[in-house]
Design a protein around this motif. Structure first.
Motif, PDB file in Angstrom:
ATOM      1  N   GLU A 580       0.829  -1.211   0.000  1.00  0.00           N
ATOM      2  CA  GLU A 580       0.000   0.000   0.000  1.00  0.00           C
ATOM      3  C   GLU A 580       0.861   1.257   0.000  1.00  0.00           C
ATOM      4  O   GLU A 580       0.608   2.205  -0.747  1.00  0.00           O
ATOM      5  CB  GLU A 580      -0.933  -0.021   1.211  1.00  0.00           C
ATOM      6  CG  GLU A 580      -1.836   1.207   1.306  1.00  0.00           C
ATOM      7  CD  GLU A 580      -2.687   1.188   2.559  1.00  0.00           C
ATOM      8  OE1 GLU A 580      -3.257   2.238   2.905  1.00  0.00           O
ATOM      9  OE2 GLU A 580      -2.772   0.123   3.207  1.00  0.00           O
ATOM     10  N   PHE A 581       1.878   1.258   0.822  1.00  0.00           N
ATOM     11  CA  PHE A 581       2.743   2.438   0.917  1.00  0.00           C
ATOM     12  C   PHE A 581       3.505   2.676  -0.382  1.00  0.00           C
ATOM     13  O   PHE A 581       3.552   3.802  -0.893  1.00  0.00           O
ATOM     14  CB  PHE A 581       3.725   2.264   2.077  1.00  0.00           C
ATOM     15  CG  PHE A 581       4.809   3.299   2.100  1.00  0.00           C
ATOM     16  CD1 PHE A 581       4.554   4.572   2.573  1.00  0.00           C
ATOM     17  CD2 PHE A 581       6.081   3.010   1.622  1.00  0.00           C
ATOM     18  CE1 PHE A 581       5.562   5.543   2.584  1.00  0.00           C
ATOM     19  CE2 PHE A 581       7.084   3.958   1.627  1.00  0.00           C
ATOM     20  CZ  PHE A 581       6.816   5.237   2.112  1.00  0.00           C
ATOM     21  N   ILE A 582       4.097   1.647  -0.934  1.00  0.00           N
ATOM     22  CA  ILE A 582       4.907   1.815  -2.139  1.00  0.00           C
ATOM     23  C   ILE A 582       4.054   2.279  -3.308  1.00  0.00           C
ATOM     24  O   ILE A 582       4.405   3.220  -4.029  1.00  0.00           O
ATOM     25  CB  ILE A 582       5.644   0.500  -2.468  1.00  0.00           C
ATOM     26  CG1 ILE A 582       6.701   0.206  -1.395  1.00  0.00           C
ATOM     27  CG2 ILE A 582       6.288   0.562  -3.843  1.00  0.00           C
ATOM     28  CD1 ILE A 582       7.371  -1.134  -1.545  1.00  0.00           C
ATOM     29  N   CYS A 583       2.912   1.622  -3.513  1.00  0.00           N
ATOM     30  CA  CYS A 583       2.069   1.976  -4.660  1.00  0.00           C
ATOM     31  C   CYS A 583       1.479   3.371  -4.514  1.00  0.00           C
ATOM     32  O   CYS A 583       1.303   4.083  -5.500  1.00  0.00           O
ATOM     33  CB  CYS A 583       0.957   0.944  -4.834  1.00  0.00           C
ATOM     34  SG  CYS A 583       1.568  -0.701  -5.286  1.00  0.00           S
ATOM     35  N   SER A 584       1.172   3.777  -3.292  1.00  0.00           N
ATOM     36  CA  SER A 584       0.617   5.119  -3.092  1.00  0.00           C
ATOM     37  C   SER A 584       1.689   6.181  -3.214  1.00  0.00           C
ATOM     38  O   SER A 584       1.490   7.215  -3.867  1.00  0.00           O
ATOM     39  CB  SER A 584      -0.059   5.209  -1.716  1.00  0.00           C
ATOM     40  OG  SER A 584      -1.114   4.277  -1.602  1.00  0.00           O
ATOM     41  N   SER A 585       2.837   5.949  -2.613  1.00  0.00           N
ATOM     42  CA  SER A 585       3.886   6.975  -2.638  1.00  0.00           C
ATOM     43  C   SER A 585       4.475   7.148  -4.027  1.00  0.00           C
ATOM     44  O   SER A 585       4.892   8.251  -4.388  1.00  0.00           O
ATOM     45  CB  SER A 585       4.992   6.604  -1.647  1.00  0.00           C
ATOM     46  OG  SER A 585       5.622   5.380  -2.021  1.00  0.00           O
ATOM     47  N   SER A 586       4.507   6.088  -4.818  1.00  0.00           N
ATOM     48  CA  SER A 586       5.084   6.201  -6.156  1.00  0.00           C
ATOM     49  C   SER A 586       4.274   7.106  -7.065  1.00  0.00           C
ATOM     50  O   SER A 586       4.755   7.504  -8.128  1.00  0.00           O
ATOM     51  CB  SER A 586       5.216   4.815  -6.796  1.00  0.00           C
ATOM     52  OG  SER A 586       3.937   4.227  -6.965  1.00  0.00           O
ATOM     53  N   LEU A 587       3.028   7.403  -6.679  1.00  0.00           N
ATOM     54  CA  LEU A 587       2.196   8.302  -7.468  1.00  0.00           C
ATOM     55  C   LEU A 587       2.365   9.758  -7.070  1.00  0.00           C
ATOM     56  O   LEU A 587       1.819  10.652  -7.722  1.00  0.00           O
ATOM     57  CB  LEU A 587       0.717   7.908  -7.320  1.00  0.00           C
ATOM     58  CG  LEU A 587       0.343   6.513  -7.826  1.00  0.00           C
ATOM     59  CD1 LEU A 587      -1.107   6.206  -7.499  1.00  0.00           C
ATOM     60  CD2 LEU A 587       0.567   6.410  -9.331  1.00  0.00           C
ATOM     61  N   LEU A 588       3.105  10.000  -5.988  1.00  0.00           N
ATOM     62  CA  LEU A 588       3.307  11.378  -5.542  1.00  0.00           C
ATOM     63  C   LEU A 588       4.252  12.105  -6.496  1.00  0.00           C
ATOM     64  O   LEU A 588       5.118  11.489  -7.135  1.00  0.00           O
ATOM     65  CB  LEU A 588       3.895  11.392  -4.129  1.00  0.00           C
ATOM     66  CG  LEU A 588       3.011  10.871  -3.004  1.00  0.00           C
ATOM     67  CD1 LEU A 588       3.782  10.860  -1.698  1.00  0.00           C
ATOM     68  CD2 LEU A 588       1.739  11.708  -2.872  1.00  0.00           C
ATOM     69  N   PRO A 589       4.103  13.411  -6.589  1.00  0.00           N
ATOM     70  CA  PRO A 589       5.024  14.177  -7.444  1.00  0.00           C
ATOM     71  C   PRO A 589       6.463  14.028  -6.955  1.00  0.00           C
ATOM     72  O   PRO A 589       6.740  14.064  -5.756  1.00  0.00           O
ATOM     73  CB  PRO A 589       4.519  15.624  -7.287  1.00  0.00           C
ATOM     74  CG  PRO A 589       3.092  15.496  -6.844  1.00  0.00           C
ATOM     75  CD  PRO A 589       3.030  14.253  -6.010  1.00  0.00           C
TER      76      PRO A 589
END
Length: 2043
Positions: A580-589
């Motif tokens: 969850e953390f990796i997939c969500s953070s990878s979408l951050l600018p």
């Protein structure tokens, strides 16, 4: 068995015979059959019987009788134990099958086994086998459920309930049952326990089971049954014929068939083995002895598909069983996509999965062996918390235990594993471990999962010294301080954190964040990462945790996202939250390039958990503490995989995971330690007695001691250890014994990376990309001691760290990335050569995304958290400006900022060191370059911030020094691509620039460059030279330009990359000939940032301008560090100003001098590089930029800034250089058309202004009415007649717009603009610019407001002014149809304006000078009240007078005299409406004539109808004429104009439509006659009542006259009746009188039908006008579909119901009823006539006569065609004109009229109207042709001719209406008149013919006929008197003879009166004095009343027939229905009775 006999039919010469009897599976019947076979038949042996119970019933009997009992199909123990002498078995026992099942269960690691068994010997045998096999494994049967074979449905549920009663589901269910019982139990159990394994004994045949399941209502189908059976395990007691291990088949394997073959083959082979031939003395014992003696038999069961030889035996007296193995099979459902089943194939696939073999005579032989008690171990894992981890760890432990048990256990003792679930909860883990130790007495705990749970368990286990083996945790607390009870396999979290941090730092990712689980596991990882980063001279960039119980990572992500994005994130979390953390953070600018590094706890399936979309955008590294579980080349991994395969039942059946491998290694370690422990382990027991507790404690201590004593463990060359316990003397042992106090087995950590595999298709057809981990051996870490050190190094031993805040994301990402790469290459060069006094130089970088706020935050972190030595390689002027106070206040060295801003150079700051040249230097180089190219027109385009301001300052100074100035300064907002304002600024210049200097980032400048190129190319401008500063990033600018060009132009313009230059502060990075570049490239290769040699032109480049600058900065920094006296900041800065010059590379120009207090800039050189225009050379490849020229400003000191500080020239003059140098200049005056002020160079006066004199300090602006569109001019010009100008500084005149002009030159405002003739509008109003431009380009003007019908309606009110609605939008529009747009000279247009018009408009100009503001309606038109600027045609045209002049627009009336209302469609008082024309009442003489004519016409019609009705006659020709005129009148209602003369005729023909308007009722009736058309509709509804009233009056008059005649006793003689038929109404009976009136009124209704229908629908005849307003066709002033119209709609509906439908319907009903009544009367007369004759001849009863009468009347009702023509009924109008089968033709005519009326009413298109009318008449014409309705062919032809001419008229009308017209109006008029004339002639001839026929007929029937009858009667009377007087005279005799022989003619008139008789009947010869009665009197006496003509005829015929005559021949006939040709249309008014009598006949 039969097949075996065929293969072996005899033995020793004797045949083998098989006798079979059916026992129905009933033991009693079996016993009876066997006795019969033994005692009566004398069988030699009983072979192949079936069943346990049936076999048990005879086994003792057969042994007593000495009869061999061979191959009983049963595995029951009764046939084996104890051994019976005469019983021989082939198959394996049920107990053997049960043992095979237990073996399979343990292979899968299952321990909970339930049994469903039949309650007999069969089931009990299975129970014994299961218990026997489970016992040695320390297992017990889970539950048992019995059922009864006699009542399977009633007992099977009880068996299932017994299994469910235990409270937990079994893992496997064994069936020792019949197929029917299993079919009932399996669906229920599958539903209750879907994961349980089903195991079936051999008596359950799969085909039978499948059939029974399909028959089960709960299953319902074979497919569903196969799904239930899918995966079931089946044991078989014999081998199949053609299958071996691993084989599969879809065929239904008949195991029973094969067992029978084995049994009989055994008998045959044994018979052959009897040593002596049969001499008749063989007994059963001989066969038994032969089997035991031979012992082993090879049975050949080969088939056509293969060979199969199976072994039975060895047999002996102690062993009667042949099979020594059980075949394991598995049933699986055939895949859905398989081929259809063939013959003998089913829906299940049978696979041989293995063979369970045993050496003895079955497993029961070993049941007495006493096995040692198993060793019990415990495992507590989170089945409900981390199920994947728990299941895999358990799988690995059980696989190792299975291997040990398969080999006989450990030291002869099986090992048993008990498990429990801790839910990943430490509290629950502590509870469960207590239970295991205290209740289950486990020897050790193995393979736990989790740090928290392991620590909770260890707290309890440590005092008891219970070993905790291979806990899945790398927590420091399990290792330090040393705890002997915790034996670890894996490396610690500190070890893994060290590897992960080392991986990131070695890759240059020094900005590391930590995301961790908030528990012992996560905190261990956080601490390990902190230590690892500290020892690398770094600090944790940011960290955040999540709550393990919640699993929500969003809050932690929010915390981390508040800081600068990290370069790497160390993730210490379990799989779910980590994903969850990796997939969500990878979408951050700015997080797209972050590395994620995780410990081994995430497992191998982490890539699958991430999913393809997420995995494709991240880079993930995972540390591994164990070898790759999929790499079988490693010995221990291969053994692990084989063990897992055995455990899961096949190769690859279970995935090979690191979790399972860790559990497997932990179990192997435990088992090896147990084997090494010695005798103490032997004393271990799980007995609950406390007496065994000391032994258990000793066993546990011995187990731990064996681990630490052994130290090292080896598993197929994998070394684990050394383990070491506490050392006694640390001083002696510490350095030597590296294993002291070490409880960790693995001393290394492996690195893996997640990579994409080859794309593959799923079974669903979807293409997916799998992701898996691959080893990165170069990242592996090995430790000499027991793991990595966890101590913090002192700072003095740490590396020298520099901090960098640069742009790594966004448009300028290439700048920061390149700088970082170059600095790292330089640092790597130094570090590779020993560093700085042994210390490494490190770089920690932060991304500020070119954002000043983020740059401040990054700098603060670098200075405080990371304690950086210096600040290096920042990018950008705004960011440098933002951090300037922070860095300078901290006195931290700031080296090599990538900016040329002046504030970093002046004033001098000693802590700031610049490596590059300044922006002023770059501008100076660009200016010198463009001046050398001859360019003087320069524009500036830059970023709107301090960076752009620095560029503007630099280029302004440079141009000023070269006596040039900027044409324009244009900016774009920072961080955007909004560059269009810059394009507009360039296009707004008086002339395009020759060069544009740009200060900005790559994407905005790339887009600006592309748009500029495209725009200039389209406008035909010369492309300017483009210059960009070094900060743009040369390659990024070229790439952005190419990309933008692809978007902005479908076809790129040629050579758009030409003349694009960049002022670079470094040489071309691919030019290895430059010494600086060569050294840079070498360092980049050594650092591993690039590889290979420099490519050739066009090949991808490996080097960048930015990294070259970064490398220079890095080398400058390391050189200064090396020259420092000490590693302090002060000495570092001092090194720059003491040594002054730095030669970065041998042979290169040195940087410097650095002068303390004066100059902190190293380089003064600028390279002008040119973009390669060849697009085939891609951006980023070698040769994309080429060196054009370089400029060195070293001789000018610290740059060119000082040289540009020179005094300004006076206003009106400019500075001129004496040469292309920057020193000498002079001042010159500006030329005419030029100006100068404030020391700026002379510039051209911009467009709109002029300079008439030399040395002008300013320009003069062009005022109103004048302009100047070119720069540098000396005089203003005047505007032409099509334009104007206002204000000052007019660069152009504003056009009035299309179709508009001013009519005079020099107009000063838009108010002078007017529309051209033929156009209207308001050009004096400012139009919308976009709309005006679109109209100029050819688009139509936009619709006026209200054009959609939303305009508020305006009604015309008499006597008031009418103000048109106008919309002033500044546009001129085409004058609409029906209007004129013309303003004459008299209305104020100057005469001189006419001369301005072109030659084509001269004639128009004589009448019209300009257009108008509003269109003026012409005569015959009026403004629409609904649509603006739309004219509506008035009807009639003279009703609208129009407007002559625009000045009269608001004053003129629109309606002519006599007209008013909407569209002038109403007449005012004093006028009447006739066909829409309003005529004055004083001139209505014609109306009086029309009124008189209409009244006379009505009276004539009424009287004619009555006259014809009394005579029963019609005027067919007149009817045709009336019909034709009515149709012509309807033609007049068509929505089209007919040709003039034809239109007049159709209007005149409309008089027959009885229009009340034709006699001016408005004038004559005044207020009594409504003017409203809707109110007049009511009068039309009651108009037919007037006709009816006339009939009523006439009827009353007739009644009064009849009363007078009766009162006075007068009579009406026949001759008067002949003159006037209506006088006959005075003598007619009342029924005939009523019939006359009704029939006459019906005829009148038929004639008036089209008129009534047309007028009924008059208010529905609507027409749509030009503006869409729908009005009545008869009155354009009355709207349709408004409230008033709907309020009067009922009048049309009532009229249609009463007349349109009522007249045809009433007429039809009247015709039907009258016709039936007439037929009934005729039938009554016929019946009476027949009855009289029959009564005389036959004796009949009254009832029979009544029955005949009823039949006659019924026939008459059904056959109304029997009605005679002369009958007195109401059908005469329809019989006289038409044939008998065309009675209803009048209804057809009315249908034609109705269709024509509907066409003219509801269809508004003239062509469609005429087409529908044409089709209606054509259809009627076809019906005439087919039916020939008229009695006379002449009138049929007339009707056809009439219809044909009407059709031709419509064809001409359609052609006249259509555009273009095929023929002219005159030709159409002539054709119509010819056809109308021909039609009138045709109709007139039919009238003449009809009148002629009627006159002839009336002469016979009326006055003249009566006169002839009377004359004939007088002659007869005279002849009679003459005969009497003459006696027997000769003449008298002759006359008498003639009278006797003459035929007799008796004539009646229609009312039954006798008119004349030509002779009397001959006297009877027997009675000469008697005379025959008169026919008329006879008829009257017969009926007693006035009979109808038909009844008189019948009575006369009857009377005549009664006259006795001799040799008479009577001929009775009725008058011909057709009549003669001269009276074909008349009614035959008499009937003839003709009697021929022979003279002299006495009878």
């Amino acid at each position: 068995m039969l097949r075996a006999i065929r293969h072996h039919p005899s033995s020793h010469g004797r045949r083998l015979v098989l006798l079979s009897l059916d026992d129905a599976y009933v033991p009693a019947k079996t016993a009876a059959n066997v006795r019969r076979l033994v005692e009566e038949v004398g069988i030699f042996a009983l072979v192949g019987s079936v069943g346990s119970a049936t076999g048990a019933a005879v086994v003792d009997y057969l042994n007593d009788m000495g009869v061999p009992h061979i191959g009983q199909l049963s595995g029951a123990n009764v046939f084996r134990y104890p051994p019976r002498r005469f019983t021989i078995n082939v198959r394996a026992a049920y107990a053997d099958e049960a043992a095979a099942m237990v073996d399979e269960v343990t292979q899968f690691g299952l321990s909970k086994v339930a049994l469903v068994a039949q309650n007999d010997t069969y089931g009990k045998a299975g129970l014994v086998g299961l218990e026997t096999a489970l016992g040695p494994r320390g297992l017990k049967l889970h539950s048992i459920g019995y059922y009864s074979s006699s009542d399977i449905p009633g007992t099977i549920e009880g068996a299932i309930s017994a299994i469910n009663s235990t409270g937990e589901d079994p893992e496997a269910v064994v069936f020792f049952a019949l197929a029917d019982a299993a079919a009932l139990a399996m669906p229920l159990l599958r539903k209750q326990m879907p994961g349980a394994m089903f195991m079936l004994a051999s008596p359950i045949s799969p085909p039978s089971l499948l059939k029974a399941l399909a028959a089960n209502p709960a299953v319902g189908s074979t497919s569903a049954a196969a799904s239930i059976v899918d995966g079931s395990f089946v044991t078989q007691a014999v081998w199949p014929p053609d299958l071996s291990f691993g084989d599969s088949t879809r065929a239904d394997v008949n195991w029973v068939d094969k067992e029978g073959e084995y049994a009989l083959s055994l008998v045959a082979l044994a018979l052959d083995a009897i040593p002596a031939p049969d001499g008749g003395g063989w007994v059963g014992l001989d066969l038994i002895n032969a089997i035991n003696d031979r012992s082993v038999f090879r049975v050949d069961t080969s088939t056509a598909t293969g060979n199969a030889v199976r072994i039975l035996g060895p047999y002996s007296a102690a062993c009667s069983q042949g099979m020594r193995s059980v075949v394991k099979t598995r049933l699986t459902k055939v895949p859905a996509n398989s081929e259809p089943a063939g013959p003998g194939e089913g829906s299940l696939l049978t696979t041989i999965t293995g063979v369970f073999q045993f050496d003895s005579c079955g497993v029961l032989d070993t049941s007495a062996v006493e096995l040692a008690e198993p060793l019990v171990f415990g495992q507590i894992v989170p089945f409900s918390g981390l199920p994947d981890w728990a299941e895999q760890m358990t799988l690995g432990v059980r696989a190792a235990f299975d291997d040990a048990n398969r080999d006989g256990g450990i030291n002869g003792r099986f090992v048993n594993l008990v498990t429990a679930d801790d839910g990943y909860n430490p509290t629950l883990a502590a509870t469960e471990v207590r239970k295991m130790v205290e209740d289950q007495k486990v020897l050790a705990i193995v393979g736990t999962v989790g740090t928290g749970t392991a620590l909770a368990m260890l707290e309890y286990l440590k005092p008891l010294k219970v070993p905790l083996i291979a806990a899945v945790s790398g927590a420091r607390e399990l290792r330090r301080p040393f705890t002997a009870a915790a034996v670890n396999i894996r490396a610690s979290y500190d070890d893994e954190a060290y590897l992960l941090v080392d991986t990131a730092v070695r890759a240059g990712r020094t900005r590391c964040s930590v995301f961790f689980q908030d528990d012992g596991f996560g905190r261990s990882g956080l601490e390990g990462a902190r230590v690892a980063l500290w020892n690398n001279g770094l600090a944790i960039h940011s960290n955040a945790s999540y709550d393990r119980s919640l699993g929500d990572t969003s809050q932690a992500l929010a915390v981390l996202s508040e800081r600068t994005p990290p370069e790497a994130v160390i993730v210490f979390a379990v799989t779910g939250p980590a994903v969850e953390f990796i997939c969500s953070s990878s979408l951050l600018p700015s997080w797209e390039s972050v590395w994620y590094l995780l410990p081994s706890v995430v497992g191998e399936d982490f890539g699958d958990s991430l999913g393809g979309d997420c995995a494709s955008r991240v880079r993930v590294f995972v540390s591994r503490t164990l070898p790759d579980p999929t790499n079988s080349s490693v010995g221990v991994v291969k053994a692990f995989q084989q063990s897992i395969d055995r455990r899961c039942g096949g190769e690859g059946a279970c995935a090979y995971t690191s979790q399972a491998l860790e559990g497997y290694l932990g179990a192997r370690l435990l088992l090896q330690a147990v084997a090494r422990a010695g005798s103490e382990i032997d004393a271990y027991s799980a007995d609950p007695s406390d007496s065994f507790e000391p032994a258990r404690r000793a066993a546990r201590e011995s187990l731990l001691q064996s681990i630490y004593d052994a130290g090292m463990f080896s598993f197929e060359k994998l070394r684990v250890g050394p383990y070491g316990g506490e050392c006694g003397n640390a001083a002696e042992v510490g350095a030597v014994n590296l294993g002291c106090e070490c409880n960790q087995g693995m001393h290394n950590v492996f690195l893996t990376e997640l990579v994409a595999g080859a794309p593959q298709y799923l079974p669903s057809g979807v293409l997916v990309t799998p992701y898996g981990f691959v080893r990165r051996p170069d990242g592996d870490v090995f430790f000499e001691s027991c793991g990595v050190s966890v101590e913090y190094r002192p700072q003095s031993e740490q590396p020298i760290v520099f901090g960098q805040s640069a742009s790594f994301s966004g448009d300028t990402a290439g700048l920061g990335t390149g700088m970082q790469r170059g600095i790292r290459a330089a640092f790597s060069f130094t570090n590779g050569r020993g560093g700085i006094n042994g210390k490494e130089v490190r770089l920690v970088s932060f991304d500020d995304a070119y954002n000043p706020a983020r740059a401040i935050s990054n700098t603060q972190e670098a200075l405080s958290a990371h304690r950086v030595f210096g600040y290096i390689g920042s990018t950008g002027t705004p960011t440098a400006s933002a951090v300037f106070p922070l860095v300078t206040e901290a006195k931290v060295p700031w080296i090599g900022a990538l900016t040329g801003a002046g504030f970093l150079r002046s004033p001098f700051v000693p802590t700031i060191v610049n490596a590059r040249a300044s922006y002023t230097d770059e501008c100076a180089a660009m200016t010198k370059h463009l001046v050398a190219m001859g360019i003087s027109k320069v524009a500036f385009f830059g970023q709107d911030d301090s960076f752009g301001g620095a560029g503007l300052s630099g280029i302004t100074l440079s141009l000023k020094f070269h006596r040039l100035s900027l044409m324009v300064d244009s900016r774009y907002p920072k961080g955007t691509e909004a560059v269009h304002s810059g394009i507009v600024a360039m296009l707004s210049l008086p002339e395009p620039p020759e060069a544009i200097v740009m200060f900005g980032t790559s994407k905005p400048l790339g887009r600006f460059s592309a748009i500029l190129r495209v725009t200039f190319d389209r406008l035909g401008y010369k492309q300017p030279v483009l210059y960009a500063t070094s900060f743009v990033g040369a390659r990024a600018w070229r790439r952005a330009t190419v990309s933008a060009m692809a978007l902005e132009a479908s076809t790129p313009i040629p050579d758009y990359l030409e003349n694009m230059f960049v002022a670079s502060v470094v040489p071309v990075p691919d030019d290895a000939s430059h010494p600086l570049v060569a050294a840079y490239q070498q360092d980049m290769r050594e650092a591993g940032l690039v590889s290979g040699p420099v490519g050739s032109v066009g090949q991808p480049s490996k080097f960048e301008y930015e990294s070259l600058e970064g490398w220079i900065v890095g080398r400058l920094t390391t050189m200064a560090l090396q020259r420092s006296a000490s590693a302090t900041r002060a000495d570092f800065l001092k090194a720059f100003y003491t040594t002054s010059y730095f030669q970065i590379a041998a042979g290169s120009q040195a940087l410097g001098p650095f002068i303390d207090g004066d100059c902190n800039q190293g380089s003064r050189r600028i390279w002008i590089v040119r973009a390669n225009a060849d697009l085939s050379v891609a951006t980023g490849s070698v040769g994309d930029y080429l060196l054009d020229e370089s400029f060195d400003f070293s001789d000018l000191g610290c740059g060119v800034l000082a040289e540009y500080s020179k005094p300004n020239c006076p206003d009106g003059s400019e500075r001129v250089s004496l040469s292309n140098t920057t020193e000498a200049f002079t001042c010159h005056k500006c030329a005419r058309g030029f100006f100068s002020s404030g020391g700026a160079p002379c510039r051209e006066c911009p467009a709109g202004s002029v300079a008439a004199d030399e040395g002008s300090p300013a320009c003069i602006k062009c005022g109103p009415g004048r302009f100047q569109d070119r720069p540098g001019q000396t005089a203003c010009l005047g505007c032409d007649i099509f334009s104007f100008s206002t204000g000052a500084a007019n660069a152009r005149c504003t056009s009035c717009g299309p179709n508009a002009m001013t009519f005079s030159e020099g107009a000063t405002s838009r108010a002078a603009c007017m529309c051209s003739p033929g156009y209207f509008g308001s050009p004096h109003v400012e139009p919308d610019a976009a709309v005006l431009e679109a109209v100029r380009l050819g688009a139509d003007p936009p619709p006026l407001p209200g054009s959609d019908g939303s305009m508020e309606a305006v009604e015309l009110v008499p006597g008031t002014s009418y103000v048109p609605i106008a919309h002033q939008d500044g546009l001129c529009r085409q004058c609409p149809v029906g209007a004129r747009c013309c303003r004459s000279e008299a209305e104020g247009v100057p005469e001189t304006a006419a001369s301005a018009l072109n030659s084509t408009a001269v004639s128009t100009a004589q009448r019209c000078r300009t257009g108008t503001i509003m269109p003026l309606p012409t005569s015959g038109h009026i403004e629409s009240t609904r649509l603006p600027a739309t004219m509506v045609a008035c009807n009639p045209a003279q009703s609208c007078v129009g407007v002559e002049r625009e000045s009269q627009l608001n004053e003129s009336r629109r309606c002519a005299v006599g007209y008013e209302g909407l569209h002038c469609g109403h007449c005012v008082d004093g006028f009447y409406n006739f066909y829409g024309v309003c005529n004055p009442c004083g001139s209505d003489d014609e109306a009086w004539g029309r009124a008189a004519g209409m009244a006379l016409f009505i009276l004539v019609i009424v009287l004619s109808a009555l006259e014809l009705s009394t005579r029963k006659s019609t005027y067919t020709g007149l009817g045709l004429m009336l019909n034709s005129l009515q149709i012509g009148g309807l033609f007049n209602a068509v929505f089209a104009r007919w040709p003039r003369m034809a239109d007049s005729f159709y209007a005149a023909a409309a008089v027959v439509t009885f229009r009340l308007d034709s006699f001016s009722p408005e004038c004559k009736l005044q207020h009594l006659y409504p003017r409203d058309i809707f109110e007049r509709q009511i009068m039309w509804l009651v108009l037919p009542c007037g006709f009816a009233l006339v009939y009523v009056v006439i009827y009353g008059i007739v009644l009064c006259l009849r009363a007078l005649i009766v009162q006075c006793g007068c009579t009406v003689r026949g001759r008067y009746l002949g003159y006037c038929g209506m006088l006959r109404m005075l003598t007619l009976p009342f029924p005939k009188l009523n019939a006359t009136f009704v029939s006459g009124f019906s005829r009148l209704a038929i004639s008036g039908y089209p008129v009534l229908v047309s007028h009924a629908l008059r208010t529905m005849q609507c027409v749509s006008l030009e503006d869409g307003v729908v009005v009545l066709n008869d009155s354009l002033g009355a709207r349709c579909y408004d409230d008033n119209w709907f309020g009067w709609l009922w009048t049309s509906i009532v009229g249609m119901i009463l007349y349109g439908i009522g007249i045809p319907a009433g007429l039809y009903l009247l015709m039907v009823a009258s016709r039936e009544a007439a037929a009934m009367r005729v039938a009554e007369v016929k019946h009476q006539n027949r009855a009289k004759r029959i009564v005389e001849l036959v004796l009949v009863t009254h009832d029979e006569l009544e029955q005949w009468r009823d039949e006659d009347l019924k026939h008459a009702r059904e056959n109304t065609s029997d009605v005679l023509v002369d009958a007195d009924h109401l059908l005469w109008p329809f019989i006289v004109d038409y044939r008998e089968d065309a009675y209803y033709w009048s209804l057809v005519e009315m249908a034609e009229f109705a269709l024509i009326v509907l066409a003219t009413t509801f269809v508004t298109d003239p062509v469609s109207q005429m087409s529908l009318m044409l089709l209606s008449i054509l259809a009627f014409m076809l019906l005439v042709i087919v039916n020939q309705p008229f009695r006379s062919d002449f009138f049929n032809r007339v009707e056809l001719f009439n219809d044909g001419l009407q059709i031709l008229s419509l064809v001409v009308g359609i052609s006249f209406v259509r555009e273009p017209r095929p023929i002219s109006e005159e030709a159409s008029d002539v054709l119509l008149l010819v056809m109308i004339s021909a039609n009138l002639v045709n109709l007139a001839s039919s009238i003449v013919r009809d009148v002629s026929d009627k006159v002839d007929d009336w002469k016979r029937r009326s006055f003249w006929g009566s006169w002839r009858v009377a004359a004939t009667a007088r002659s007869a009377r005279r002849a009679k008197r003459g005969g009497r007087s003459a006696g027997g005279g000769k003449q008298a005799k002759q006359r008498a003879a003639q009278a006797q022989v003459a035929p007799t003619l008796i004539v009646w008139d229609d009312e039954g009166e006798t008119l004349a008789g030509r002779s009397a009947c001959k006297q009877d010869s027997s009675n000469p004095g008697a005379q025959a009665p008169a026919a008329g009197s006879t008829a009257e006496s017969a009926s007693g009343e006035a009979l109808s003509g038909a009844r008189h005829l019948a009575a006369a015929a009857e009377t005549t027939a009664q006259v006795p005559t001799a040799q008479s021949k009577a001929e009775i006939g009725t008058a011909s229905a057709r009549g003669s040709s001269s009276s074909s249309r008349g009614l035959r008014g008499h009937a003839r009775l003709h009697v021929d009598t022979s003279i002299g006949n006495p009878g």
